[in-house]
Design a protein around this motif. Structure first.
Motif, PDB file in Angstrom:
ATOM      1  N   LEU A   1       0.822  -1.208   0.000  1.00  0.00           N
ATOM      2  CA  LEU A   1       0.000   0.000   0.000  1.00  0.00           C
ATOM      3  C   LEU A   1       0.854   1.255   0.000  1.00  0.00           C
ATOM      4  CD1 LEU A   1      -2.241  -2.068   0.804  1.00  0.00           C
ATOM      5  CD2 LEU A   1      -3.166  -0.298   2.297  1.00  0.00           C
ATOM      6  N   VAL A   2       0.354   2.302  -0.634  1.00  0.00           N
ATOM      7  CA  VAL A   2       0.944   3.639  -0.532  1.00  0.00           C
ATOM      8  C   VAL A   2      -0.064   4.500   0.218  1.00  0.00           C
ATOM      9  CG1 VAL A   2       1.772   5.677  -1.790  1.00  0.00           C
ATOM     10  CG2 VAL A   2       2.227   3.389  -2.688  1.00  0.00           C
ATOM     11  N   GLY A   3       0.252   4.787   1.467  1.00  0.00           N
ATOM     12  CA  GLY A   3      -0.649   5.570   2.303  1.00  0.00           C
ATOM     13  C   GLY A   3      -0.608   7.045   1.924  1.00  0.00           C
ATOM     14  N   LEU A   4      -1.787   7.619   1.707  1.00  0.00           N
ATOM     15  CA  LEU A   4      -1.881   9.025   1.261  1.00  0.00           C
ATOM     16  C   LEU A   4      -2.758   9.859   2.191  1.00  0.00           C
ATOM     17  CD1 LEU A   4      -2.208   8.276  -2.563  1.00  0.00           C
ATOM     18  CD2 LEU A   4      -0.196   9.212  -1.376  1.00  0.00           C
ATOM     19  N   ALA A   5      -3.041   9.349   3.383  1.00  0.00           N
ATOM     20  CA  ALA A   5      -3.691  10.168   4.408  1.00  0.00           C
ATOM     21  C   ALA A   5      -2.605  10.998   5.089  1.00  0.00           C
ATOM     22  CB  ALA A   5      -4.426   9.258   5.409  1.00  0.00           C
ATOM     23  N   PHE A   6      -2.921  11.625   6.213  1.00  0.00           N
ATOM     24  CA  PHE A   6      -1.950  12.535   6.837  1.00  0.00           C
ATOM     25  C   PHE A   6      -0.897  11.756   7.642  1.00  0.00           C
ATOM     26  CE2 PHE A   6      -3.718  16.540   5.544  1.00  0.00           C
ATOM     27  CZ  PHE A   6      -5.028  16.223   5.234  1.00  0.00           C
ATOM     28  N   SER A   7       0.313  12.291   7.670  1.00  0.00           N
ATOM     29  CA  SER A   7       1.454  11.551   8.247  1.00  0.00           C
ATOM     30  C   SER A   7       1.268  11.256   9.727  1.00  0.00           C
ATOM     31  CB  SER A   7       2.752  12.333   8.019  1.00  0.00           C
ATOM     32  OG  SER A   7       3.004  12.435   6.622  1.00  0.00           O
ATOM     33  N   LYS A   8       0.371  11.959  10.390  1.00  0.00           N
ATOM     34  CA  LYS A   8       0.167  11.713  11.825  1.00  0.00           C
ATOM     35  C   LYS A   8      -0.358  10.301  12.077  1.00  0.00           C
ATOM     36  CE  LYS A   8      -3.209  13.749  14.018  1.00  0.00           C
ATOM     37  NZ  LYS A   8      -4.133  14.802  14.519  1.00  0.00           N
ATOM     38  N   LEU A   9      -0.863   9.644  11.034  1.00  0.00           N
ATOM     39  CA  LEU A   9      -1.357   8.266  11.198  1.00  0.00           C
ATOM     40  C   LEU A   9      -0.277   7.219  10.902  1.00  0.00           C
ATOM     41  CD1 LEU A   9      -4.921   8.384   9.568  1.00  0.00           C
ATOM     42  CD2 LEU A   9      -4.315   8.476  12.010  1.00  0.00           C
ATOM     43  N   ASN A  10       0.905   7.668  10.478  1.00  0.00           N
ATOM     44  CA  ASN A  10       1.970   6.708  10.145  1.00  0.00           C
ATOM     45  C   ASN A  10       2.356   5.907  11.383  1.00  0.00           C
ATOM     46  OD1 ASN A  10       5.222   6.311  10.113  1.00  0.00           O
ATOM     47  ND2 ASN A  10       4.274   5.878   8.110  1.00  0.00           N
ATOM     48  N   THR A  11       2.553   4.592  11.229  1.00  0.00           N
ATOM     49  CA  THR A  11       2.739   3.720  12.410  1.00  0.00           C
ATOM     50  C   THR A  11       4.207   3.420  12.716  1.00  0.00           C
ATOM     51  OG1 THR A  11       2.748   1.591  11.238  1.00  0.00           O
ATOM     52  CG2 THR A  11       0.572   2.546  11.762  1.00  0.00           C
ATOM     53  N   ILE A  12       5.154   4.023  12.003  1.00  0.00           N
ATOM     54  CA  ILE A  12       6.568   3.697  12.237  1.00  0.00           C
ATOM     55  C   ILE A  12       6.998   4.201  13.622  1.00  0.00           C
ATOM     56  CG2 ILE A  12       8.967   4.115  11.512  1.00  0.00           C
ATOM     57  CD1 ILE A  12       7.901   4.298   8.618  1.00  0.00           C
TER      58      ILE A  12
END
Ligand SMILES: O=C([C@@H]1CCCNC1)N1CCCCC1
Length: 329
Positions: free
Chosen positions: A122-133
């Motif tokens: 997947l390429v996530g294109l929502a806002f970076s605040k949801l990134n799980t790293i």
């Protein structure tokens, strides 16, 4: 520069796949405006999970660098998920290029991803605040690209059973009718979220959904709306029933389905074509069909997925956090 890639529907428009070049290796991936991780099938995965997929090989990329000690773990609303390690590499989507993009290498993926051999991540294109790293959250491709794009926008042009496109840094006005209607989004949740408080079924009266909220999610196949909308809609469809066995509303495939108009931020009524709400047959004879419009929880967040995108060209503006919509050309 700008970037443009094809968006090719899987059989039945279940999801749309686009080519992404990571460290010189081109891999078909699912662009998801409802999440914020870029993760990929890769040679670190167990062989059984790699089978049938295109697997990114970090060892043959001359630009890949492991992000020491970083990991990710993502769970999606449909119960699927992935987890693994993280590196950075050069990611090129149709010409729009980000060096040092966080690329998440799954070491575990849920069975639905393994079985879907057309999709390799997947390429996530929502806002970076949801990134799980973790321990240090990383940015999405769009967030990293935005400064180098002529305009801070990406667009989704998804079509029923036909090849569409995702474009970065340009709005192709030949792809939609009239002008885009723009709506501010509330990025607090990390989604492309807007109010959606009115709707109309076919030529019927406009009805209210007090406090309704929705997100634009290219990674969700269907359109998940408040039960009040879903009930009002299917009350106009002869033979529509809530079919617990298949897990949603079905109706005779020959049914005449009305259009559904939904409010986007109070500025625009987006019309979803009735024939796109006839999603797929559930029986071999093709007598009974599954609805593209299904119910979420009452008062919950509505998820406007690909069923809506098949009727509406959508522009996502990360410069001023807004969404533009217009009917496809
Ligand atoms: O995980 C998801 C979807 C799953 C399909 C792919 N897009 C993200 N959610 C939908 C939006 C609210 C949170 C849950």
């Amino acid at each position: 520069g700008t970037g443009v890639v094809t968006a090719t529907p899987e059989q039945g428009d279940v999801e749309y796949l686009s080519p992404v070049t990571i460290g010189g290796q081109t891999i078909n991936m699912d662009f998801d405006s409802g999440s914020s991780d870029l993760w990929v099938f890769n040679t670190e995965l167990a062989a059984g999970s790699q089978a049938g997929h295109s697997n990114f090989n970090p060892e043959t990329s001359t630009t890949f660098q492991l992000l020491q000690g970083a990991s990710f773990e993502i769970s999606y609303g449909d119960g699927s998920g992935a987890a693994g390690n993280v590196g950075t590499d050069t990611v090129n989507i149709g010409g729009a290029t980000v060096t040092n993009q966080a690329v998440e290498l799954a070491t575990a993926v849920s069975s639905s991803f393994v079985q879907d051999t057309q999709s390799n991540g997947l390429v996530g294109l929502a806002f970076s605040k949801l990134n799980t790293i973790k321990p240090v959250q990383q940015k999405t491709f769009f967030d990293n690209a935005i400064a180098t794009l002529p305009i801070p926008v990406f667009t989704a042009d998804l079509r029923h059973a036909a090849v569409g496109a995702y474009e970065f840094g340009n709005i192709d006005s030949t792809k939609f009718n009239g002008s885009l209607s723009w709506t501010d989004v509330n990025a607090t949740s990390g989604f492309w979220q807007f109010s959606s408080q009115q709707f109309a079924v076919g030529t019927g009266p406009t009805m209210n959904l007090a406090g309704g909220q929705a997100i634009a999610d290219t990674g969700t196949t269907l359109m998940i709306a408040d039960p009040s909308i879903v009930n009002a809609y299917y009350s106009q469809v002869q033979g529509a029933v809530n079919n617990e066995t298949v897990g949603g509303v079905t109706f005779p495939c020959a049914a005449q389905l009305p259009d559904l108009a939904v409010d986007i931020g109070g500025n625009y009524m987006a019309t979803v074509r009735g024939d796109d709400i006839n999603f797929s047959p559930v029986d071999a004879a093709g007598t009974t069909c599954f609805g593209g419009l299904q119910a979420g929880t009452a008062g919950g967040l509505q998820i406007y997925g690909d069923i809506m995108f098949k009727s509406q060209f959508v522009a996502f503006n990360g410069g001023n956090n807004s969404i533009g919509m217009a009917p496809h050309q």
